[in-house]
Design an enzyme around this catalytic site. Structure first.
Site, PDB file in Angstrom:
ATOM      1  N   GLU A 103       0.726  -1.214  -0.139  1.00 31.44           N
ATOM      2  CA  GLU A 103      -0.024  -0.050  -0.171  1.00 31.44           C
ATOM      3  C   GLU A 103       0.853   1.228  -0.002  1.00 31.44           C
ATOM      4  O   GLU A 103       1.842   1.246   0.300  1.00 31.44           O
ATOM      5  CB  GLU A 103      -1.042  -0.039   1.130  1.00 31.44           C
ATOM      6  CG  GLU A 103      -2.062  -1.102   0.981  1.00 31.44           C
ATOM      7  CD  GLU A 103      -3.160  -1.285   2.088  1.00 31.44           C
ATOM      8  OE1 GLU A 103      -3.951  -1.485   1.702  1.00 31.44           O
ATOM      9  OE2 GLU A 103      -2.866  -0.879   3.319  1.00 31.44           O
ATOM     10  N   CYS A 110       3.636   8.309   1.371  1.00 37.96           N
ATOM     11  CA  CYS A 110       4.105   7.438   2.197  1.00 37.96           C
ATOM     12  C   CYS A 110       4.445   6.035   1.481  1.00 37.96           C
ATOM     13  O   CYS A 110       3.313   5.465   0.896  1.00 37.96           O
ATOM     14  CB  CYS A 110       2.999   7.019   3.269  1.00 37.96           C
ATOM     15  SG  CYS A 110       3.734   5.822   4.612  1.00 37.96           S
ATOM     16  N   CYS A 132       7.014  -7.848   6.553  1.00 37.80           N
ATOM     17  CA  CYS A 132       8.297  -7.309   7.157  1.00 37.80           C
ATOM     18  C   CYS A 132       8.581  -8.307   8.139  1.00 37.80           C
ATOM     19  O   CYS A 132       7.943  -8.988   8.896  1.00 37.80           O
ATOM     20  CB  CYS A 132       7.882  -6.273   8.285  1.00 37.80           C
ATOM     21  SG  CYS A 132       9.223  -5.152   9.131  1.00 37.80           S
ATOM     22  N   CYS A 165       7.256  -6.427  15.128  1.00 38.51           N
ATOM     23  CA  CYS A 165       6.908  -5.623  16.106  1.00 38.51           C
ATOM     24  C   CYS A 165       5.517  -6.043  16.474  1.00 38.51           C
ATOM     25  O   CYS A 165       4.631  -6.107  15.475  1.00 38.51           O
ATOM     26  CB  CYS A 165       7.013  -4.036  15.762  1.00 38.51           C
ATOM     27  SG  CYS A 165       8.567  -3.399  15.303  1.00 38.51           S
ATOM     28  N   CYS A 207       2.590  -3.889  15.088  1.00 42.15           N
ATOM     29  CA  CYS A 207       2.314  -3.443  13.860  1.00 42.15           C
ATOM     30  C   CYS A 207       1.485  -4.511  12.978  1.00 42.15           C
ATOM     31  O   CYS A 207       2.009  -5.726  13.229  1.00 42.15           O
ATOM     32  CB  CYS A 207       3.708  -3.094  13.293  1.00 42.15           C
ATOM     33  SG  CYS A 207       3.773  -2.786  11.592  1.00 42.15           S
ATOM     34  N   CYS A 213      -0.014   4.357   7.824  1.00 40.38           N
ATOM     35  CA  CYS A 213       1.522   4.083   7.573  1.00 40.38           C
ATOM     36  C   CYS A 213       1.947   3.147   8.811  1.00 40.38           C
ATOM     37  O   CYS A 213       1.743   3.584   9.796  1.00 40.38           O
ATOM     38  CB  CYS A 213       2.295   5.274   7.667  1.00 40.38           C
ATOM     39  SG  CYS A 213       2.102   6.466   6.270  1.00 40.38           S
TER      40      CYS A 213
HETATM   41  N1  SAH Z   1       9.704  -0.368   9.247  1.00 39.53           N
HETATM   42  C1  SAH Z   1       9.971   0.965   9.830  1.00 39.53           C
HETATM   43  C2  SAH Z   1       8.912   1.987   8.651  1.00 39.53           C
HETATM   44  C3  SAH Z   1       7.581   1.415   8.461  1.00 39.53           C
HETATM   45  S1  SAH Z   1       6.489   1.727  10.089  1.00 39.53           S
HETATM   46  C4  SAH Z   1       9.714   1.581  11.040  1.00 39.53           C
HETATM   47  O1  SAH Z   1       9.315   0.557  11.811  1.00 39.53           O
HETATM   48  O2  SAH Z   1      10.225   2.722  11.365  1.00 39.53           O
HETATM   49  C5  SAH Z   1       6.286   3.353  10.180  1.00 39.53           C
HETATM   50  C6  SAH Z   1       6.010   3.759  11.378  1.00 39.53           C
HETATM   51  O3  SAH Z   1       4.734   3.325  11.872  1.00 39.53           O
HETATM   52  C7  SAH Z   1       7.067   3.338  12.628  1.00 39.53           C
HETATM   53  O4  SAH Z   1       7.287   4.160  13.483  1.00 39.53           O
HETATM   54  C8  SAH Z   1       5.991   2.235  13.029  1.00 39.53           C
HETATM   55  O5  SAH Z   1       6.302   2.068  14.874  1.00 39.53           O
HETATM   56  C9  SAH Z   1       4.573   3.021  13.236  1.00 39.53           C
HETATM   57  N2  SAH Z   1       3.625   1.899  13.354  1.00 39.53           N
HETATM   58  C10 SAH Z   1       3.422   0.684  12.995  1.00 39.53           C
HETATM   59  N3  SAH Z   1       2.411  -0.024  13.592  1.00 39.53           N
HETATM   60  C11 SAH Z   1       1.562   1.055  14.195  1.00 39.53           C
HETATM   61  C12 SAH Z   1       0.258   1.170  14.749  1.00 39.53           C
HETATM   62  N4  SAH Z   1      -0.302   0.072  14.789  1.00 39.53           N
HETATM   63  N5  SAH Z   1       0.068   2.267  15.395  1.00 39.53           N
HETATM   64  C13 SAH Z   1       0.583   3.527  15.274  1.00 39.53           C
HETATM   65  N6  SAH Z   1       1.854   3.349  14.631  1.00 39.53           N
HETATM   66  C14 SAH Z   1       2.317   2.286  14.019  1.00 39.53           C
HETATM   67 FE1  SF4 Z   2       8.311  -3.962  10.369  1.00 36.49          FE
HETATM   68 FE2  SF4 Z   2       5.917  -2.790  11.408  1.00 36.49          FE
HETATM   69 FE3  SF4 Z   2       8.252  -3.114  12.844  1.00 36.49          FE
HETATM   70 FE4  SF4 Z   2       8.167  -1.075  11.167  1.00 36.49          FE
HETATM   71  S1  SF4 Z   2       7.084  -1.450  12.662  1.00 36.49           S
HETATM   72  S2  SF4 Z   2       9.683  -2.581  11.568  1.00 36.49           S
HETATM   73  S3  SF4 Z   2       7.143  -2.246   9.367  1.00 36.49           S
HETATM   74  S4  SF4 Z   2       7.085  -4.618  12.038  1.00 36.49           S
END
Ligand code: SAH
Ligand code: SF4
Length: 369
Positions: free
Chosen positions: A91, A104, A111, A115, A118, A344
């Site tokens: 996306e 974005c 990934c 995390c 996420c 994002c």
């Molecule tokens: N992998 C990279 C970039 C993509 S995630 C990273 O982790 O930085 C982009 C941002 O969205 C990151 O700061 C991530 O922590 C945040 N993010 C991911 N899942 C989320 C959620 N469920 N609610 C709010 N922010 C989230």
């Molecule tokens: Fe991967 Fe989501 Fe963690 Fe970013 S926040 S590193 S996209 S698992």
């Protein structure tokens, strides 16, 4: 199979053209047609010799990604889902603001970092995107928006690598894409308008500082290793001390004089006053120089099965106040595009899952200075 010219930065296109017996300046012209003017049809590239246009038609193409869906929010936010094959989708989100247009962009299908807050992470890792697939998101969004708005002017002024995936775990494909965004013959964006967001791939932060030092955002989410090991499992490999050291070193090359720390606010997990104070001590240690940084607090966007909750607005406010009072510039991401479910870092699932997820999520965006 024809060569997709979206796969090359300018150096790559020069090399490809030279291998076809074409001069360097022809590659520059071609690159400008593709990225500067948004043209994919070689027959429209009127200042290229007829023989070159025929060769290109025979051997090359400018191939974007098939669109699966498009959602337009009432506030102007647009989300596209693109098919990248074998049931995988990625996306891309366009966020218009009065003084800029931010795209974005995704770097991977899924990934591997995993995390728990996420949904991209929850989905697991499918594969790295190619340079062409990363650039196709920008090329397509820019050309589509210009056509719709009836303008020859640039619509997208900023790119944030904050879509699906960990960009620094797809380094080889990422760098030519970034270089094309910065290239005056490409998108001509300044380094401060292109942001790589990373969960903390320390060796690649160092390499990025040498290869293509764009703005850096680091997803921190916790003030100590015990909690961060859980929230960002990559921390087990690259703990906080190493990560903060890499941030300090990056600053010597960065287009701005600070690092942005992203911090996802999870109710009862990382959002107490004690966590805020620990963060202050982390970036302003007693016995060494403070680390120049800004904090961007992201209220957690819940998704099914995460088992996590969003911190209350009062908690986010109190947390932000503690950081601000310590002299750290702190912003809270505002919610946009809730009606189209475009978040994002929250983008996930294969094509079958997508329709199900749509409509349940809220979109948050960063306010990029
Ligand atoms: N992998 C990279 C970039 C993509 S995630 C990273 O982790 O930085 C982009 C941002 O969205 C990151 O700061 C991530 O922590 C945040 N993010 C991911 N899942 C989320 C959620 N469920 N609610 C709010 N922010 C989230
Ligand atoms: Fe991967 Fe989501 Fe963690 Fe970013 S926040 S590193 S996209 S698992």
């Amino acid at each position: 199979m024809k060569t997709n010219l979206l796969d090359f930065d300018l150096d790559g296109l020069v090399a490809w053209c030279q291998a076809q017996g074409e001069k360097k300046f022809r590659a520059v012209q071609l690159f400008r047609w593709i990225h500067h003017k948004g043209v994919s049809d070689f027959s429209q590239m009127t200042d290229l010799a007829q023989s070159l246009r025929l060769m290109l038609q025979d051997k090359a193409e400018v191939r974007a990604l098939p669109v699966v869906t498009r959602h337009d929010s009432a506030d102007g936010t647009i989300k596209w889902m693109f098919d990248v094959g074998q049931g995988n989708a990625i996306e891309t989100v366009f966020i218009p603001e009065t003084d800029r247009g931010t795209l974005c962009v995704s770097s991977q299908a899924g990934c591997a970092v995993g995390c728990p807050f996420c949904s991209t992470g929850a989905q697991g890792f499918s594969r790295n995107l190619t340079t062409a697939e990363i650039l196709a998101q920008l090329w397509f969004a820019e050309t589509t928006l210009r056509r719709e708005l009836g303008t020859d002017e640039r619509v997208i002024s900023n790119v944030v690598m904050m879509g699906m995936g960990e960009p620094l775990q797809n380094y080889a494909a990422l760098v030519p894409a970034l270089k094309t965004m910065l290239d005056d013959h490409g998108y001509g964006m300044s380094r401060r308008r292109v942001t790589v967001s990373t969960s903390g791939v320390v060796p690649m932060i160092e390499r990025l500082s040498q290869d293509c030092p764009v703005a850096l955002a680091v997803s921190l989410h916790a003030p100590d290793d015990v909690l961060r090991d859980r929230l960002v499992p990559l921390n087990q490999k690259y703990p906080l001390a190493e990560l903060l050291n890499a941030c300090r070193e990056y600053l010597a090359y960065a287009p701005r004089d600070f690092i942005t720390f992203e911090y996802c606010m999870l109710d009862g997990v990382n959002d107490s006053d004690a966590h805020a104070r620990a963060l202050v001590s982390l970036v302003r240690p007693q016995h060494s120089e403070p680390l120049p940084c800004k904090f961007n607090l992201i209220p957690f966007n819940p998704f099914p099965a995460s088992g996590l909750l969003r911190s209350s607005p009062e908690r986010v406010k109190a947390f932000a106040a503690l950081l601000s009072e310590a002299g750290i510039v702190t912003t809270v991401r505002k919610t946009r595009g809730d009606d189209i479910a475009a978040a994002c870092g929250q983008l996930a699932g294969d094509i079958q899952d997508r329709t199900d997820i749509a409509g349940r999520r809220a979109k948050t965006i960063q306010i990029h200075a």
